[in-house]
Design a protein around this motif. Structure first.
Motif, PDB file in Angstrom:
ATOM      1  N   GLU A  92       0.847  -1.193   0.000  1.00 22.74           N
ATOM      2  CA  GLU A  92       0.000   0.000   0.000  1.00 22.74           C
ATOM      3  C   GLU A  92       0.887   1.248   0.000  1.00 22.74           C
ATOM      4  O   GLU A  92       1.582   1.513   0.982  1.00 22.74           O
ATOM      5  CB  GLU A  92      -0.898   0.008   1.236  1.00 22.74           C
ATOM      6  CG  GLU A  92      -1.763   1.244   1.358  1.00 22.74           C
ATOM      7  CD  GLU A  92      -2.457   1.339   2.702  1.00 22.74           C
ATOM      8  OE1 GLU A  92      -3.201   2.329   2.904  1.00 22.74           O
ATOM      9  OE2 GLU A  92      -2.252   0.446   3.563  1.00 22.74           O
ATOM     10  N   GLN A  93       0.855   1.998  -1.101  1.00 26.08           N
ATOM     11  CA  GLN A  93       1.700   3.194  -1.179  1.00 26.08           C
ATOM     12  C   GLN A  93       1.058   4.305  -0.352  1.00 26.08           C
ATOM     13  O   GLN A  93      -0.073   4.720  -0.602  1.00 26.08           O
ATOM     14  CB  GLN A  93       1.871   3.652  -2.625  1.00 26.08           C
ATOM     15  CG  GLN A  93       2.833   4.831  -2.747  1.00 26.08           C
ATOM     16  CD  GLN A  93       3.121   5.230  -4.186  1.00 26.08           C
ATOM     17  OE1 GLN A  93       2.912   4.431  -5.103  1.00 26.08           O
ATOM     18  NE2 GLN A  93       3.588   6.454  -4.394  1.00 26.08           N
ATOM     19  N   LEU A  94       1.793   4.810   0.637  1.00 32.09           N
ATOM     20  CA  LEU A  94       1.292   5.837   1.533  1.00 32.09           C
ATOM     21  C   LEU A  94       1.731   7.238   1.112  1.00 32.09           C
ATOM     22  O   LEU A  94       1.099   8.225   1.481  1.00 32.09           O
ATOM     23  CB  LEU A  94       1.774   5.565   2.956  1.00 32.09           C
ATOM     24  CG  LEU A  94       1.377   4.205   3.543  1.00 32.09           C
ATOM     25  CD1 LEU A  94       2.075   3.981   4.878  1.00 32.09           C
ATOM     26  CD2 LEU A  94      -0.130   4.103   3.693  1.00 32.09           C
ATOM     27  N   SER A  95       2.816   7.319   0.365  1.00 31.28           N
ATOM     28  CA  SER A  95       3.322   8.613  -0.105  1.00 31.28           C
ATOM     29  C   SER A  95       2.862   8.864  -1.536  1.00 31.28           C
ATOM     30  O   SER A  95       2.510   7.934  -2.267  1.00 31.28           O
ATOM     31  CB  SER A  95       4.854   8.631  -0.044  1.00 31.28           C
ATOM     32  OG  SER A  95       5.387   7.558  -0.816  1.00 31.28           O
ATOM     33  N   GLN A  96       2.868  10.106  -1.917  1.00 32.60           N
ATOM     34  CA  GLN A  96       2.482  10.500  -3.275  1.00 32.60           C
ATOM     35  C   GLN A  96       3.710  11.002  -4.023  1.00 32.60           C
ATOM     36  O   GLN A  96       4.465  11.838  -3.521  1.00 32.60           O
ATOM     37  CB  GLN A  96       1.413  11.599  -3.234  1.00 32.60           C
ATOM     38  CG  GLN A  96       1.001  12.117  -4.598  1.00 32.60           C
ATOM     39  CD  GLN A  96       0.024  13.278  -4.498  1.00 32.60           C
ATOM     40  OE1 GLN A  96      -0.426  13.616  -3.401  1.00 32.60           O
ATOM     41  NE2 GLN A  96      -0.296  13.885  -5.623  1.00 32.60           N
ATOM     42  N   ASP A  97       3.898  10.500  -5.238  1.00 33.73           N
ATOM     43  CA  ASP A  97       5.036  10.945  -6.046  1.00 33.73           C
ATOM     44  C   ASP A  97       4.797  12.366  -6.535  1.00 33.73           C
ATOM     45  O   ASP A  97       3.780  12.655  -7.176  1.00 33.73           O
ATOM     46  CB  ASP A  97       5.234  10.029  -7.259  1.00 33.73           C
ATOM     47  CG  ASP A  97       5.658   8.628  -6.860  1.00 33.73           C
ATOM     48  OD1 ASP A  97       6.108   8.458  -5.712  1.00 33.73           O
ATOM     49  OD2 ASP A  97       5.533   7.709  -7.684  1.00 33.73           O
ATOM     50  N   HIS A  98       5.735  13.240  -6.252  1.00 33.24           N
ATOM     51  CA  HIS A  98       5.617  14.622  -6.696  1.00 33.24           C
ATOM     52  C   HIS A  98       6.326  14.789  -8.044  1.00 33.24           C
ATOM     53  O   HIS A  98       7.386  15.389  -8.141  1.00 33.24           O
ATOM     54  CB  HIS A  98       6.209  15.575  -5.647  1.00 33.24           C
ATOM     55  CG  HIS A  98       5.475  15.537  -4.351  1.00 33.24           C
ATOM     56  ND1 HIS A  98       6.105  15.649  -3.128  1.00 33.24           N
ATOM     57  CD2 HIS A  98       4.162  15.365  -4.074  1.00 33.24           C
ATOM     58  CE1 HIS A  98       5.199  15.565  -2.160  1.00 33.24           C
ATOM     59  NE2 HIS A  98       4.023  15.391  -2.713  1.00 33.24           N
ATOM     60  N   ARG A  99       5.712  14.217  -9.050  1.00 29.23           N
ATOM     61  CA  ARG A  99       6.279  14.282 -10.390  1.00 29.23           C
ATOM     62  C   ARG A  99       5.309  14.979 -11.332  1.00 29.23           C
ATOM     63  O   ARG A  99       4.088  14.842 -11.206  1.00 29.23           O
ATOM     64  CB  ARG A  99       6.611  12.887 -10.926  1.00 29.23           C
ATOM     65  CG  ARG A  99       7.877  12.317 -10.302  1.00 29.23           C
ATOM     66  CD  ARG A  99       8.405  11.125 -11.096  1.00 29.23           C
ATOM     67  NE  ARG A  99       9.803  10.841 -10.756  1.00 29.23           N
ATOM     68  CZ  ARG A  99      10.833  11.401 -11.351  1.00 29.23           C
ATOM     69  NH1 ARG A  99      10.639  12.300 -12.316  1.00 29.23           N
ATOM     70  NH2 ARG A  99      12.068  11.091 -10.993  1.00 29.23           N
ATOM     71  N   VAL A 100       5.856  15.722 -12.267  1.00 25.27           N
ATOM     72  CA  VAL A 100       5.076  16.450 -13.255  1.00 25.27           C
ATOM     73  C   VAL A 100       5.405  15.896 -14.635  1.00 25.27           C
ATOM     74  O   VAL A 100       6.590  15.759 -14.991  1.00 25.27           O
ATOM     75  CB  VAL A 100       5.385  17.966 -13.209  1.00 25.27           C
ATOM     76  CG1 VAL A 100       4.588  18.697 -14.277  1.00 25.27           C
ATOM     77  CG2 VAL A 100       5.089  18.519 -11.820  1.00 25.27           C
ATOM     78  N   ARG A 101       4.382  15.577 -15.417  1.00 25.80           N
ATOM     79  CA  ARG A 101       4.596  15.050 -16.770  1.00 25.80           C
ATOM     80  C   ARG A 101       4.449  16.181 -17.777  1.00 25.80           C
ATOM     81  O   ARG A 101       3.451  16.890 -17.794  1.00 25.80           O
ATOM     82  CB  ARG A 101       3.601  13.929 -17.066  1.00 25.80           C
ATOM     83  CG  ARG A 101       3.891  13.200 -18.379  1.00 25.80           C
ATOM     84  CD  ARG A 101       2.998  11.985 -18.536  1.00 25.80           C
ATOM     85  NE  ARG A 101       3.320  11.234 -19.734  1.00 25.80           N
ATOM     86  CZ  ARG A 101       4.297  10.333 -19.831  1.00 25.80           C
ATOM     87  NH1 ARG A 101       5.030  10.066 -18.769  1.00 25.80           N
ATOM     88  NH2 ARG A 101       4.537   9.690 -20.973  1.00 25.80           N
ATOM     89  N   GLN A 102       5.450  16.342 -18.634  1.00 28.71           N
ATOM     90  CA  GLN A 102       5.432  17.417 -19.627  1.00 28.71           C
ATOM     91  C   GLN A 102       6.214  16.982 -20.862  1.00 28.71           C
ATOM     92  O   GLN A 102       7.357  16.527 -20.758  1.00 28.71           O
ATOM     93  CB  GLN A 102       6.053  18.691 -19.035  1.00 28.71           C
ATOM     94  CG  GLN A 102       5.974  19.898 -19.941  1.00 28.71           C
ATOM     95  CD  GLN A 102       6.535  21.138 -19.258  1.00 28.71           C
ATOM     96  OE1 GLN A 102       6.968  21.094 -18.112  1.00 28.71           O
ATOM     97  NE2 GLN A 102       6.507  22.250 -19.961  1.00 28.71           N
ATOM     98  N   ASP A 103       5.574  17.131 -22.026  1.00 23.75           N
ATOM     99  CA  ASP A 103       6.204  16.780 -23.311  1.00 23.75           C
ATOM    100  C   ASP A 103       6.744  15.361 -23.306  1.00 23.75           C
ATOM    101  O   ASP A 103       7.846  15.073 -23.809  1.00 23.75           O
ATOM    102  CB  ASP A 103       7.347  17.757 -23.631  1.00 23.75           C
ATOM    103  CG  ASP A 103       6.865  19.198 -23.764  1.00 23.75           C
ATOM    104  OD1 ASP A 103       5.703  19.377 -24.186  1.00 23.75           O
ATOM    105  OD2 ASP A 103       7.637  20.117 -23.434  1.00 23.75           O
ATOM    106  N   GLY A 104       5.963  14.452 -22.723  1.00 20.49           N
ATOM    107  CA  GLY A 104       6.357  13.054 -22.736  1.00 20.49           C
ATOM    108  C   GLY A 104       7.405  12.680 -21.709  1.00 20.49           C
ATOM    109  O   GLY A 104       7.819  11.515 -21.634  1.00 20.49           O
ATOM    110  N   GLN A 105       7.860  13.632 -20.915  1.00 21.94           N
ATOM    111  CA  GLN A 105       8.860  13.356 -19.894  1.00 21.94           C
ATOM    112  C   GLN A 105       8.309  13.739 -18.517  1.00 21.94           C
ATOM    113  O   GLN A 105       7.389  14.547 -18.411  1.00 21.94           O
ATOM    114  CB  GLN A 105      10.149  14.123 -20.178  1.00 21.94           C
ATOM    115  CG  GLN A 105      10.880  13.667 -21.443  1.00 21.94           C
ATOM    116  CD  GLN A 105      12.199  14.391 -21.617  1.00 21.94           C
ATOM    117  OE1 GLN A 105      12.293  15.595 -21.372  1.00 21.94           O
ATOM    118  NE2 GLN A 105      13.228  13.667 -22.044  1.00 21.94           N
TER     119      GLN A 105
END
Length: 571
Positions: free
Chosen positions: A140-153
């Protein structure tokens, strides 16, 4: 008692430099009771040649500085203050180097921490390190990934050192014995799954260190090309839900003291007060300094909550440094009995001052209010609430300094949190000075103390209470709208209208409608803004209902006399 089993391991893998960092605090028993047990993991970004410095500074700084924060603070406040300071240092380092023009080359890292305190678990997180709770067939993932998707990356949206401002995720939940948590960097968790984790834990059931090493090895064998770090933590035991974080272990109830008696390094001078629940005596120490000793009576032997109040009072007084908050004696030797020792102040209570000054000048009252506000602010900075602000709990000494006394009802967020709930919900003080939100079940805040201070200001000026005895009768939101504020100028028409508006705002039943800080209220008492100085167009019936009906009664009376006179003359 809180007890954890921990395993942790990290490897650079195919890279020459390991930019991950991890660690577990080794607190003393007292620190574990007041601040909990913390573990943290960080992952430096691979595009920077200095991010290993960032990850090491983040973990070391957190595990060291967290235990240096005030014991009265909640985990959230303490952790966020430490992380904000670390973030500021990392960002400053980046601005001095290549990171000034390219964030990907700065002192940047992701970060996750778990703090086990009392019977709760706290998660602090920023970035894309992950924290899982391990279940029989799932992670169970308790943390949230702080990632931003932009232009395929994808890019890191949040991380330590990437910006001067830091937003840290915080969550909290009840802990259970036997729960296992997994913390990992992306070089590990991207190659792990629930089945592998469960099989590894089963193979190393009583050795989490071996399990962590096996999981890191498995991630590398499965093709990880990044640094891989794994931490495992299992809750072995939890403290009793009713255990107080205040230490009363081995302390006996004291005997009743009499003059000239020696007691715990003090000599009793005379009794100051005696009730069914406590005895207060004046005593002197070996240096001749005067102290007020407060001792519980035998009737409290079976009441742990009341006994904790004795421990709380001195605990709070020792941790707040303000000329407007009573000071406690430093415990120089281990005590045998439960009691509190606070400074003895020569002066008079605010209650007596009000008797001596039935119609005080506004400047006198403002000066007293300002000093009370400073004392309350000193408590609030430590995440404490006095909760029993009343005339009898304020002393004006011979130099005119106003001092808050009787801290037994104080709410300390950090201590309450260890018992499962940091919110101040219980009614603790004298009802007529207590803010309405306590009666509706919403609990207190610094704005509740602002309300209580405004009640005192109103009472000092008028000798009356702004709502009479209505507030203690409040039971729900609907009752708040029934409260009828008695205008200040009903009692003191010599006082300015703006003052009534300042007090009316501070005494609003709904906290959001009051001034939003004690300093704002005190400032308004001295320098009212335009909202208080503008001409009041509110109908007299609403502004001064008592004056309105009195006036109306007089008018009707005069009209009746006139009519009777006309009738008599007509006859």
């Amino acid at each position: 008692m809180l007890k954890l089993s921990v395993g942790q391991h990290s490897e650079a893998g195919h890279k020459t430099l390991n930019q991950d960092f991890h660690g577990v605090a080794q607190p003393t028993e007292a620190q574990a009771r007041s601040r909990g047990i913390a573990l943290a993991i960080a992952d430096g970004i691979s595009s920077s040649i200095v991010s290993q410095v960032a990850s090491a500074a983040a973990v070391r700084g957190f595990l060291e500085d967290y235990y240096g924060t005030s014991e009265s603070w909640t985990v959230r406040r303490a952790a966020q203050c430490v992380l904000a300071a670390t973030n500021g240092w990392l960002y400053a380092q980046s601005q001095r180097g290549d990171g000034r023009f390219d964030k990907d080359r700065g002192h940047v890292c992701t970060f996750s921490a778990l703090v086990f305190k009392g019977r709760e678990v706290h998660l602090l997180h920023v970035g894309d390190t992950r924290v899982y709770r391990v279940h029989a067939n799932a992670l169970e993932q308790l943390s949230q990934d702080h990632r931003v998707r932009q232009d395929g990356q994808t890019y890191l949206g949040r991380a330590l050192g990437i910006s001067p401002h830091l937003d840290v995720d915080h969550s909290c939940w009840a802990a259970d014995v036997g729960e296992t948590y997994l913390l990992a960097t992306d070089g590990a968790y991207e190659r792990l799954d629930a089945a592998l984790v469960q099989a590894t834990l089963a193979a190393h059931a009583n050795d989490l260190q071996a399990a962590a090493e096996a999981l890191v090895t498995a991630a590398l064998v499965r093709g990880s090309e990044d640094n891989a770090t794994v931490m495992l933590a299992r809750i072995e035991s939890l403290p009793d839900a009713l255990t107080s974080p205040l230490s009363r272990d081995g302390l006996k109830l004291p005997p009743r003291l009499v003059p000239r008696q020696s007691f715990e390094g003090y000599r009793v001078v005379r009794e100051l007060q005696q009730t069914a629940r406590s005895q207060v005596v004046l005593a002197v120490d070996a240096q001749g300094r005067e102290w007020a000793l407060k001792l519980p009576t035998a009737e409290l032997a079976g009441d742990p909550r009341e006994l904790d109040r004795f421990a709380t009072e001195e605990w709070v007084a020792r941790r707040v440094d303000s000329p407007h908050v009573i000071k406690a004696a430093q415990a120089e030797a281990r005590r045998e009995h439960l009691f509190t020792a606070v400074e003895f102040i020569h002066g008079q209570t605010l209650a007596q001052w009000m008797v001596d000054h039935p119609r005080p000048a506004l400047d006198e009252v403002r000066g007293i209010a300002e000093q009370i506000g400073r004392g309350l602010q000193a408590l609030h900075r430590k995440e404490m609430l006095h909760q029993d602000l009343r005339p009898e709990n304020l002393i004006i000494d011979r130099q005119g300094t106003v001092i808050l006394i009787d801290l037994a009802s104080a709410h300390v967020a950090g201590l309450s949190e260890a018992q499962g709930d940091a919110r101040p919900l219980a009614l603790a003080g004298t009802l007529q000075y207590t803010a309405p939100e306590y009666f509706t079940g919403d609990g207190g805040s610094p704005l509740s103390e602002l309300f209580s201070l405004a009640v005192l200001v109103y009472q000092m000026l008028t000798g009356a209470l702004p709502y009479g005895l209505q507030v203690p009768q409040v039971r729900g939101e609907r009752d708040l709208h029934k409260l009828q504020y008695v205008p200040l100028r009903t009692h003191r028409p010599d006082l300015p209208e703006w003052l009534d508006r300042v007090l009316r705002k501070a005494l609003r039943p709904q906290p959001p409608r009051r001034q939003q800080a004690l300093s704002e209220f005190v400032h308004d008492l001295h320098a009212p803004g335009p909202e208080f100085l503008k001409r009041d167009r509110t109908p007299l019936q609403q502004r001064h209902p008592l004056l309105f009906w009195r006036g109306l009664t007089v008018v009707f009376g005069l009209a009746t006399v006139v009519l009777l006179g006309l009738r008599v003359s007509g006859q």
